[in-house]
Enzyme design. Structure first.
Site, PDB file in Angstrom:
ATOM      1  N   SER A 233     -41.900 -23.423  19.134  1.00 36.75           N
ATOM      2  CA  SER A 233     -42.382 -24.045  17.885  1.00 36.75           C
ATOM      3  C   SER A 233     -43.889 -24.286  17.924  1.00 36.75           C
ATOM      4  CB  SER A 233     -41.623 -25.344  17.580  1.00 36.75           C
ATOM      5  OG  SER A 233     -41.538 -26.166  18.720  1.00 36.75           O
ATOM      6  N   HIS A 263     -33.803 -22.917  21.358  1.00 41.17           N
ATOM      7  CA  HIS A 263     -34.859 -23.953  21.309  1.00 41.17           C
ATOM      8  C   HIS A 263     -34.217 -25.229  20.726  1.00 41.17           C
ATOM      9  CE1 HIS A 263     -38.795 -25.630  21.283  1.00 41.17           C
ATOM     10  NE2 HIS A 263     -39.307 -25.062  20.205  1.00 41.17           N
ATOM     11  N   HIS A 309     -34.033 -24.374  31.427  1.00 44.02           N
ATOM     12  CA  HIS A 309     -35.354 -24.521  30.799  1.00 44.02           C
ATOM     13  C   HIS A 309     -36.271 -23.396  31.264  1.00 44.02           C
ATOM     14  CE1 HIS A 309     -39.030 -26.360  29.262  1.00 44.02           C
ATOM     15  NE2 HIS A 309     -38.208 -27.036  28.458  1.00 44.02           N
ATOM     16  N   ARG A 318     -36.796 -36.530  29.787  1.00 45.47           N
ATOM     17  CA  ARG A 318     -36.388 -36.971  28.438  1.00 45.47           C
ATOM     18  C   ARG A 318     -34.873 -37.162  28.391  1.00 45.47           C
ATOM     19  NH1 ARG A 318     -39.033 -32.080  25.152  1.00 45.47           N
ATOM     20  NH2 ARG A 318     -37.885 -30.998  26.814  1.00 45.47           N
ATOM     21  N   ASP A 364     -31.983 -31.735  25.063  1.00 43.48           N
ATOM     22  CA  ASP A 364     -30.938 -31.571  24.047  1.00 43.48           C
ATOM     23  C   ASP A 364     -29.534 -31.896  24.548  1.00 43.48           C
ATOM     24  OD1 ASP A 364     -32.787 -30.733  22.134  1.00 43.48           O
ATOM     25  OD2 ASP A 364     -32.799 -28.719  22.971  1.00 43.48           O
TER      26      ASP A 364
END
Ligand code: NMX
Ligand code: MLT
Length: 425
Positions: A233, A263, A309, A318, A364
């Site tokens: 992005s 993504h 990743h 995160r 995610d």
């Protein structure tokens, strides 16, 4: 002039001088080599972009302006935006000023609601969100100033103007997408007493507006804000912005990339997988049951969403931050329990399979379970939430890129035969 603009105006000449000196003194120095594997493999690891807002260390995760993300979890997203741009956390008066700027700019033009209401009832929320951002381009100050004859030295200023306007409106637009797409009733207007992140949570209208729901949204907005500039992005937005397409076009382009399942859309895919597990086993499965279920998916050639990743080689901090939040507020929740159990089982499975370079969870893997707990159940919407946050980083990167006077992005492509011959040499 806003305090943020004043601050940047005082810092940017120094930045520009550093760039000029570097180009003059070391322009022809080589800083990295490119292997055939990298050309064939999505340019992984090729050092060819500048991004000062944040960096991703493969063994530590994202570091924003020198501060690891786990040290920023108590900050407001507005503070993160200031930090991304200026390299410092704002003082109280600076934060207030930024929040006031955002409030002044938050009104969404009526035509956006008409456009959103005209979508098919089964449209994907990301398609609605990205279309609304492209339509908002009508408001671009960058484009109107460019049409009048803007100087290159002013590009960053109008990029900042558009960024502030767009970021201020995004929570309302995104919440509007949710309410229209899922038939939740009329649009909820922002509450002027609330900060940017809490207002987004409030305007979705899904929870009784508890402080922990607001806290989750603030945390969500902070954690997803930036991940250096090589991810799909941010890189896409950078390329589009380099053509002097204004920030509305650039952000919409980047978020169209976020909508891919490898993504940002992995958050939707991950929760779908978790719900499938919950329905199949009627609760949290045993390790063995989960292992078999996940292996079936791998054997079909599908990925385990939320794991792996392109840069990281450790558990994404995160993910850790979200798990800590989950353990505090929903330790006994079935859906969160499955997320925790996946973390126990999946890394070993991926290691045994031997393909993924990173078997650990990324951001995610946990985010959806938390939104679900607070009543945001429609997981096809989750990438929109990611997108609202990611706009903070993308816009900051666009401002910095124009401040440095970066030219249009245009690398060289080669034919496959050229590469085969070059490899022989
Ligand atoms: N499950 C199964 N296989 C995987 C996974 C996974 N989670 N991750 C990587 N692999 C496979 C990958 O498909 C590839 O297989 P093949 O050689 O058959 O093409 C092989 O392992 C090597 O891939 P890597 O070099 O480890 O990964 P790459 O850097 O190419 O891609 C991702 C990174 C993130 C796209 C990849 O790990 C993935 O598809 N993960 C699942 C989707 C996901 O969670 N995406 C979200 C990323 C974070 N975000 O928000 O953007
Ligand atoms: C992101 O936050 O953009 C993802 O972790 C993907 C990436 O960095 O490549």
């Amino acid at each position: 002039m806003s305090m943020l603009k004043e601050k940047l105006a005082s810092q940017i000449p120094n930045l520009q001088e550093k760039v000029r000196n570097l180009a003059k003194e070391s322009g022809k120095k080589s800083v990295s080599q490119v292997t055939v594997e990298q050309v064939l493999g999505g340019m992984r690891g090729v050092k060819s972009l500048i991004c000062d807002t944040s960096e991703v260390a493969l063994d530590k995760g994202v570091i924003i302006r020198g501060i690891p993300i786990l040290e920023l979890t108590d900050k407001l997203p507005e503070e993160i935006f200031w930090l991304l741009l200026t390299g410092e956390l704002p003082k109280n008066a600076e934060l207030k000023d930024l929040q006031n700027e955002m409030k002044k700019r938050s009104e969404v033009p009526e035509y956006i609601w008409s456009i959103l209401k005209s979508f098919p009832s089964d449209a994907h929320p990301m398609s609605m969100f990205d279309t609304a951002i492209t339509a908002l381009e009508h408001e671009s100050k960058f484009r109107s100033e460019y049409d009048k004859g803007m100087k290159k030295s002013q590009y960053w200023e109008y990029t900042l103007e558009d960024s502030l306007d767009l970021i201020a409106k995004l929570p309302s637009v995104a919440a509007g997408v949710y309410r229209i797409r899922f038939g939740k009733g009329s649009i909820i207007k922002p509450d002027p007493k609330l900060d940017w992140g809490a207002n987004f949570a409030f305007m979705l209208g899904v929870n009784n507006n508890t402080t922990d729901w607001y806290d989750l949204m603030r945390l969500y907005m902070t954690l997803h804000s930036d991940h250096e500039s090589g991810n799909v992005s941010a890189f896409t937005s950078h390329v589009v912005g380099s053509a002097l397409s204004d920030p509305y076009y650039a952000v919409a382009a980047g978020l169209n990339g976020l909508a891919g399942p490898l993504h940002g859309l992995a958050n939707q895919e991950c929760l779908k997988f978790v719900i499938e597990l919950a329905e199949h086993f009627g609760g949290v499965p045993s390790d063995e049951e989960m292992k078999n279920f996940a292996n079936e998916r791998l054997n079909k050639g599908m990925v385990i969403p939320g794991y792996g990743h392109a840069v990281l080689r450790v558990t994404d901090p995160r993910f850790t931050a979200f798990c800590d939040f989950g353990k505090k507020y929903m330790a006994d929740d079935k859906i969160f329990g499955i997320v925790v159990k996946l973390f126990d089982v999946v890394p070993k499975l991926l290691m045994d399979q031997g393909k993924a370079k990173d078997p650990w969870p990324n951001v995610d893997a946990a985010s959806g379970a938390l939104l679900y707990y607070y009543g945001l159940k429609e997981y096809v919407y989750y990438t929109v939430v990611f997108g609202v946050s990611r706009a903070l980083g993308i816009c900051s990167q666009l401002v910095m890129s124009h401040a440095m006077g970066e030219p249009i992005t245009r690398p060289k492509s080669v034919t496959l035969d050229w590469l085969i011959n070059a490899a022989k040499d």
